[in-house]
Scaffold this motif. Structure first.
Motif, short mmCIF file in Angstrom:
data_model
loop_
_atom_site.label_atom_id
_atom_site.label_comp_id
_atom_site.label_asym_id
_atom_site.label_seq_id
_atom_site.Cartn_x
_atom_site.Cartn_y
_atom_site.Cartn_z
N LEU A 128 0.22 -4.45 4.56
CA LEU A 128 -0.09 -3.58 5.70
C LEU A 128 1.21 -3.07 6.32
O LEU A 128 1.31 -1.91 6.74
CB LEU A 128 -0.91 -4.34 6.73
CG LEU A 128 -1.45 -3.55 7.93
CD1 LEU A 128 -2.34 -2.41 7.46
CD2 LEU A 128 -2.20 -4.47 8.88
N GLU A 129 2.22 -3.92 6.37
CA GLU A 129 3.52 -3.52 6.92
C GLU A 129 4.27 -2.60 5.95
O GLU A 129 4.84 -1.58 6.38
CB GLU A 129 4.35 -4.77 7.22
CG GLU A 129 5.73 -4.48 7.81
CD GLU A 129 5.67 -3.76 9.15
OE1 GLU A 129 6.62 -3.00 9.45
OE2 GLU A 129 4.67 -3.94 9.89
N SER A 130 4.30 -2.94 4.66
CA SER A 130 5.03 -2.09 3.71
C SER A 130 4.35 -0.74 3.52
O SER A 130 4.98 0.22 3.09
CB SER A 130 5.15 -2.81 2.36
OG SER A 130 3.91 -2.95 1.72
N ARG A 131 3.09 -0.67 3.86
CA ARG A 131 2.36 0.60 3.76
C ARG A 131 3.01 1.68 4.61
O ARG A 131 3.08 2.85 4.21
CB ARG A 131 0.91 0.37 4.20
CG ARG A 131 -0.01 1.59 3.99
CD ARG A 131 -1.43 1.24 4.44
NE ARG A 131 -2.35 2.32 4.15
CZ ARG A 131 -2.95 2.51 2.99
NH1 ARG A 131 -2.71 1.68 1.99
NH2 ARG A 131 -3.78 3.52 2.82
N THR A 132 3.52 1.27 5.78
CA THR A 132 4.17 2.24 6.65
C THR A 132 5.44 2.81 6.03
O THR A 132 5.79 3.96 6.28
CB THR A 132 4.50 1.61 8.02
OG1 THR A 132 5.42 0.52 7.83
CG2 THR A 132 3.23 1.08 8.69
N GLY A 149 -7.60 -3.39 -7.86
CA GLY A 149 -8.94 -3.04 -8.34
C GLY A 149 -9.79 -2.34 -7.31
O GLY A 149 -10.81 -1.75 -7.65
N GLU A 150 -9.40 -2.40 -6.03
CA GLU A 150 -10.18 -1.77 -4.96
C GLU A 150 -9.43 -0.55 -4.44
O GLU A 150 -9.06 -0.46 -3.28
CB GLU A 150 -10.42 -2.79 -3.85
CG GLU A 150 -11.16 -4.03 -4.34
CD GLU A 150 -11.06 -5.20 -3.37
OE1 GLU A 150 -10.92 -4.93 -2.16
OE2 GLU A 150 -11.11 -6.35 -3.82
N LYS A 192 -6.22 6.50 -12.48
CA LYS A 192 -4.98 7.26 -12.71
C LYS A 192 -3.77 6.34 -12.72
O LYS A 192 -2.84 6.53 -13.53
CB LYS A 192 -4.83 8.33 -11.63
CG LYS A 192 -5.86 9.46 -11.73
CD LYS A 192 -5.65 10.50 -10.66
CE LYS A 192 -6.66 11.63 -10.80
NZ LYS A 192 -6.50 12.66 -9.74
N ASN A 193 -3.77 5.35 -11.84
CA ASN A 193 -2.67 4.38 -11.82
C ASN A 193 -2.61 3.63 -13.15
O ASN A 193 -1.53 3.41 -13.71
CB ASN A 193 -2.85 3.37 -10.67
CG ASN A 193 -2.74 3.98 -9.29
OD1 ASN A 193 -3.42 3.57 -8.38
ND2 ASN A 193 -1.89 4.98 -9.15
N ASP A 217 -3.54 3.31 -3.17
CA ASP A 217 -4.47 4.35 -2.77
C ASP A 217 -3.75 5.54 -2.16
O ASP A 217 -4.32 6.62 -2.00
CB ASP A 217 -5.50 3.80 -1.77
CG ASP A 217 -4.83 3.19 -0.55
OD1 ASP A 217 -3.85 2.42 -0.72
OD2 ASP A 217 -5.26 3.49 0.58
N LEU A 218 -2.45 5.37 -1.85
CA LEU A 218 -1.67 6.46 -1.25
C LEU A 218 -1.20 7.48 -2.28
O LEU A 218 -0.88 8.61 -1.94
CB LEU A 218 -0.45 5.89 -0.51
CG LEU A 218 -0.76 4.96 0.67
CD1 LEU A 218 0.55 4.41 1.26
CD2 LEU A 218 -1.55 5.70 1.75
N SER A 219 -1.13 7.07 -3.55
CA SER A 219 -0.65 7.97 -4.59
C SER A 219 -1.20 7.53 -5.95
O SER A 219 -1.28 6.34 -6.24
CB SER A 219 0.87 7.98 -4.64
OG SER A 219 1.34 8.66 -5.80
#
Length: 402
Positions: free
Chosen positions: A255-259, A305-306, A312-313, A350-352
Motif C-alpha cells: 500500500l505504501e510502495s503503491r504511492t 492473481g487478483e 497481460k502481465n 493493476d496500475l500497469s
C-alpha cells in the motif's frame, strides 16, 4: 389393432422418458439450490473456494464429457473404459468436496499447519527444477527487527564488487531511448538483506539492513539497462521507514510502495515498465544455479492473481522467462501467481499491464551471484525491449554523445 397398440406403447415410452428427464432436471435444481444454501451459511473457513471449483473443472477431460453424453445415448458407451472414467469422476468430486488434490501434497496440510497458507501459490510456468517444494518464500521480519532503528554489523564487504564499470563493454547497445526514462525500478521491501554480509544473523527473516540490501541489486540492474540504451529511473525510498512513521504494519508495505509507482507515473509519462525488486528468503540450494561454470542467483517472476492486468502481465513475463531460459538455462524459477487472503494479490500490477515483481536470489546469495543474474536479465530484457519498439514503429535513436 396391433399398429395402434404399438403406437400407444411408443408414446408411453416417450412420455416416461420425458418424465424421467424432467424429474432429473427438477432434482438437479433442488440439489443446486440446497448446496448453495449450505455453502453460504457455513463458516468461510470450511467453504469450497471458487478457485478450487475452477481447478477441478479444468481437470474434466473430453473422455469424461463423452461418458456423460453416453449416459443419455447408450450407443456411445461401447467404446468407454468405465473403470477409468469412474476413477476420474471420483477424483474430481473428492477434490471439490475435501479441498485435497493428489497432484499437490500441500493440500493435505494446508488447513492443519498454522501459516501454511502462505505457500498457497500457483505455478503458471515452471522453470527447470521448480515445483511446489521450492517456491519463493516471502520473509516477514520479526517485530523487534521491524521496529529496530539499529542495523546489524556488517562483514565480507571487501568482497563486494562495485557496480560501476563491471559491465561487459561488448554488450553496450547501439540504440538508446535518449533522454527518456522508460523503466522504473522500486523496492516494496527495501531492507531485505543477505546473511553473508550480516554479523551474528542466522535467521533468514531477520536479514534486514537499511543500506546493505536489495537496492544494491537495483543499482546494478539500472546500470546494465542503461548500458544497453534503456533509460531507467530507480526509487530507493525506504518503505519500511515510511511504514514506521505512519504506524503501519509490515503487511501494508505494498500500500505504501503503491504511492511510489503512482507518483512516478504522474511525473514521467515516458515510463513504461515497472519492476518491483525483491529477494527470496529460501536457502541457497534453492536459489542458486551454475551456468557455464559460474554461479548465478535464480530469478522468479511473481504475478498477482487478483489483478485486472493479470493476463497481460503474465504474457510479458512469459516472453522474458522464455528468453532467459534460451540463453541462461536454469536461471529462471518460472512464473508464480499469488492470490488469496494471505498475500497482497495485486502487487501494484493493476496500475500497469507492464508491471511485474522479481525475486533475485535468496537470503544466502552473494552480490557477485546476483549481479550476474541482473546482467543476464538486462541482456534478454533489452533484446525484448528493442524488438518490441521496432515492431511498434517507434523511432530508435542513435547513442547519445558522452
Amino acid at each position: 389393432m396391433k399398429p395402434y397398440k404399438n403406437q400407444n406403447f411408443i408414446i408411453s415410452l416417450q412420455l416416461t422418458s420425458i418424465l424421467k428427464i424432467s424429474g432429473m432436471i427438477v432434482l438437479t435444481l433442488i440439489l443446486i439450490f440446497s448446496l448453495s444454501g449450505i455453502l453460504t451459511t457455513i463458516k468461510p473457513g470450511y467453504r469450497v473456494s471458487s478457485n478450487l471449483v475452477t481447478d477441478a473443472s479444468q481437470n474434466i477431460s473430453g473422455g469424461l464429457l463423452y461418458h456423460l453424453m453416453a449416459s443419455e445415448n447408450h450407443s456411445l458407451s461401447s467404446s468407454i473404459d468405465n473403470n477409468r472414467i469412474t476413477d476420474s469422476i471420483g477424483n474430481i468430486l473428492f477434490h471439490v468436496v475435501t479441498n485435497i488434490s493428489f497432484k499437490d501434497p500441500r493440500s493435505f496440510l494446508g488447513r492443519e499447519l498454522s501459516g501454511f497458507n502462505m505457500f498457497d501459490s500457483k505455478i503458471l510456468v515452471a522453470g527447470e527444477g521448480t515445483d511446489y517444494t521450492n517456491l519463493p518464500i516471502e520473509s516477514v521480519p520479526p517485530e523487534h527487527v521491524f521496529h529496530s532503528n539499529k542495523d546489524p554489523d556488517l562483514k565480507n564487504t571487501e568482497n563486494i564488487v562495485t557496480t560501476k564499470g563491471s559491465s561487459n563493454s561488448e554488450q553496450h547497445s547501439i540504440l538508446t531511448t535518449g533522454n527518456k526514462k522508460v523503466v522504473f525500478l522500486y523496492f516494496t521491501h527495501t531492507r531485505e538483506s543477505y546473511l553473508p554480509y550480516l554479523k551474528g544473523i542466522t535467521n533468514p527473516n531477520a536479514a534486514s539492513h537499511s543500506k546493505m540490501n536489495v537496492t544494491m541489486v537495483g543499482d546494478k540492474l539500472k546500470e546494465e539497462l542503461e548500458d544497453r540504451g534503456i533509460g531507467t529511473t530507480i526509487d530507493k525510498t525506504d518503505v519500511q521507514s515510511q511504514l514506521l512513521k505512519k504506524g503501519w504494519k509490515y503487511g501494508q508495505s505494498y500500500l505504501e510502495s503503491r504511492t511510489l509507482v503512482q507518483d512516478a507515473m504522474k511525473q514521467d509519462r515516458d515510463l513504461h515498465y515497472f519492476i518491483d525488486i525483491h529477494r527470496d528468503s529460501a536457502r541457497k540450494k534453492k536459489t542458486t544455479v551454475v551456468i557455464n561454470g559460474q554461479s548465478y542467483a535464480k530469478i522468479s517472476f511473481i504475478i498477482g492473481g487478483e489483478n485486472p492486468n493479470h493476463d497481460k502481465n503474465v504474457q510479458l513475463v512469459k516472453n522474458i522467462h522464455s528468453r532467459l531460459e534460451k540463453k541462461y538455462k536454469g536461471i529462471s524459477k518460472g512464473i508464480i501467481e499469488k492470490a488469496g487472503a494471505s498475500t497482497n494479490g495485486k502487487f501494484n500490477q493493476d496500475l500497469s499491464s507492464n508491471s511485474f515483481l522479481i525475486e533475485v536470489g535468496g537470503v544466502d546469495n552473494t552480490f557477485e551471484e546476483m549481479y550476474r543474474t541482473v546482467t543476464a536479465f538486462a541482456d534478454v530484457f533489452s533484446d525484448f525491449y528493442w524488438q518490441a519498439e521496432n515492431v511498434n514503429g517507434s523511432e530508435l535513436l542513435p547513442p547519445a554523445k558522452k
